[in-house]
Motif scaffolding. Structure first.
Motif, PDB file in Angstrom:
ATOM      1  N   ALA A  56       0.824  -1.201   0.000  1.00 61.48           N
ATOM      2  CA  ALA A  56       0.000   0.000   0.000  1.00 61.48           C
ATOM      3  C   ALA A  56       0.865   1.261   0.000  1.00 61.48           C
ATOM      4  O   ALA A  56       0.605   2.219  -0.725  1.00 61.48           O
ATOM      5  N   HIS A  57       1.910   1.237   0.811  1.00 55.05           N
ATOM      6  CA  HIS A  57       2.829   2.379   0.866  1.00 55.05           C
ATOM      7  C   HIS A  57       3.521   2.576  -0.477  1.00 55.05           C
ATOM      8  O   HIS A  57       3.652   3.701  -0.964  1.00 55.05           O
ATOM      9  N   ALA A  58       3.950   1.463  -1.094  1.00 56.98           N
ATOM     10  CA  ALA A  58       4.652   1.555  -2.373  1.00 56.98           C
ATOM     11  C   ALA A  58       3.754   2.129  -3.458  1.00 56.98           C
ATOM     12  O   ALA A  58       4.185   2.978  -4.252  1.00 56.98           O
ATOM     13  N   ILE A  59       2.507   1.685  -3.507  1.00 51.57           N
ATOM     14  CA  ILE A  59       1.577   2.183  -4.517  1.00 51.57           C
ATOM     15  C   ILE A  59       1.347   3.680  -4.330  1.00 51.57           C
ATOM     16  O   ILE A  59       1.350   4.462  -5.292  1.00 51.57           O
ATOM     17  N   ARG A  60       1.165   4.086  -3.090  1.00 51.68           N
ATOM     18  CA  ARG A  60       0.898   5.495  -2.818  1.00 51.68           C
ATOM     19  C   ARG A  60       2.076   6.380  -3.216  1.00 51.68           C
ATOM     20  O   ARG A  60       1.915   7.380  -3.918  1.00 51.68           O
ATOM     21  N   VAL A  61       3.287   5.990  -2.809  1.00 46.92           N
ATOM     22  CA  VAL A  61       4.474   6.800  -3.103  1.00 46.92           C
ATOM     23  C   VAL A  61       4.758   6.815  -4.598  1.00 46.92           C
ATOM     24  O   VAL A  61       5.049   7.869  -5.178  1.00 46.92           O
ATOM     25  N   ALA A  62       4.666   5.644  -5.248  1.00 48.53           N
ATOM     26  CA  ALA A  62       4.958   5.561  -6.672  1.00 48.53           C
ATOM     27  C   ALA A  62       3.961   6.379  -7.489  1.00 48.53           C
ATOM     28  O   ALA A  62       4.332   7.074  -8.439  1.00 48.53           O
ATOM     29  N   ARG A  63       2.690   6.320  -7.103  1.00 46.52           N
ATOM     30  CA  ARG A  63       1.672   7.083  -7.833  1.00 46.52           C
ATOM     31  C   ARG A  63       1.911   8.576  -7.690  1.00 46.52           C
ATOM     32  O   ARG A  63       1.835   9.343  -8.653  1.00 46.52           O
TER      33      ARG A  63
END
Length: 388
Positions: free
Chosen positions: A175-182
């Protein structure tokens, strides 16, 4: 005198510019008073082959990829082409599913794409277009891309298991990765699109095995890898929706909660989702905009079939099971302009019923993929379409 628009693609190693020259010469030998306009395009052959010619979008070929985009002296599996303020990153040379190392993942990591984007950020490009093969090789499914963009390490799960697992702790890193990458892509590349030149037989991340098997990959390996890819894709979908419910995301991310299962399935089964072994799905999940490859090729008005033409001739090599999107788009534009369109292609003749179903007025096949056979077939078409 008739106005003929020829759309020429690369044919079995023959550059599009040479195909166009041979075809126009053959047509004018038969119909010397016609006006023949040429556009070199790509039908799903690597974009770099198309771009090396004077193409429809007038691309300027970039420096050799080892000079333009490289890491640690290793040439990346990409060809970068500049078109004004647009950068095209082409990965369609990775369109060979059978070239897969043991234990099953290819040596292509989606982290390469993140590296390319980081280098592209230093240029003056306002738009980035990523072209992926459909479905291409078995890869890491976009895990490396997501990890690199977010600055976290996402471990590869055991075969058949996913990241979700039903537990919130296992969801948090993803979830953290998706948020930061987006957020990173949105801020650094507000105008980014992803496309694939062809549509796989079964759409989306759940349908890649059929294409891999058709391309020569061992059926058991193809099914195992598709299962792993599907689990990873559903993990991403579950995380995006769970994060919205937990109010971890804001703004546009809430659409996953509002749209629910419909939105998740729409992304999962998008034509570009299975591209390059699921990398397309990750990019779509990060809000990278999908674009039809045919629309991309014909986005400039002076490159499109129109009512200025009396006939459109689409020249290509062997037509694959997945119809090139440029042919689909060209057929639609010709229909809108009330102009007939015919295709000159290599390989076996098309089935009679397929010709009208694709919006074509005719199809002419040449059995041997060489210039002389191509010229003879174009001459035959010119005799039939004597538009005086």
């Amino acid at each position: 005198m008739a106005s003929i628009l020829m759309l020429a693609t690369p044919v079995s190693g023959i550059p599009a510019s040479r195909v166009a020259a041979a075809a126009s010469r053959a047509w004018l030998d038969q119909r010397p008073h016609d006006e023949v306009m040429i556009q070199t395009i790509s039908d799903g052959a690597p974009v770099w082959d198309w771009a090396a010619s004077v193409g429809a979008l007038r691309f300027e070929q970039s420096r050799n990829v080892s000079e333009a985009l490289s890491t640690a002296g290793r040439e990346l599996p990409v060809f970068a082409t500049a078109a004004g303020d647009t950068l095209v990153l082409d990965y369609t040379r990775e369109d060979d599913p059978s070239q897969i190392g043991v234990p099953g993942l290819s040596d292509v990591s989606s982290e390469d794409i993140a590296t390319d984007l980081e280098r592209a950020r230093t240029g003056s490009f306002s738009r980035v277009a990523i072209v992926l093969p459909s479905p291409g090789r078995v890869t890491d499914g976009g895990r490396g891309l997501l990890s690199r963009l977010a600055g976290v390490q996402l471990d590869v799960p055991e075969s058949g298991s996913g990241d979700a697992g039903g537990e919130e702790s296992s969801l948090s890193p993803l979830a953290h990765a998706i948020r930061v990458a987006r957020q990173r892509l949105t801020s650094e590349f507000p105008a980014m699109s992803v496309m694939t030149p062809r549509t796989q037989s079964l759409l989306g991340a759940d349908g890649v095995a059929q294409n891999w098997i058709a391309a020569g990959l061992d059926p058991r390996t193809a099914q195992v890898r598709e299962t792993e890819l599907s689990a990873w894709a559903w993990d991403i979908a579950d995380v995006a929706q769970a994060a919205a419910l937990a109010d971890e995301f804001t703004g546009e991310d809430r659409r996953y909660h509002a749209a629910g299962e419909t939105q998740r399935l729409r992304v999962m089964h998008h034509p570009a989702a299975g591209a390059l072994g699921g990398v397309g799905y990750v990019l779509l999940s990060l809000d990278v905009q999908p674009q039809d490859f045919g629309d991309f090729v014909f986005e400039k008005p002076d490159t499109r079939p129109s009512d200025r033409n009396d006939l459109v001739v689409y020249i290509t090599g062997v037509l694959p099971a997945e119809t090139p999107s440029t042919l689909v788009r060209a057929s639609g534009l010709a229909r809108d302009a009330a102009v007939p369109i015919v295709v000159v292609h290599g390989g076996e003749p098309m089935r009679r019923g397929d010709i009208p179903s694709m919006g074509l007025s005719g199809a002419y096949a040449y059995s041997r993929l060489d210039v002389s056979q191509l010229e003879a077939t174009v001459t035959h078409a010119a005799r039939i379409w004597a538009l005086d």
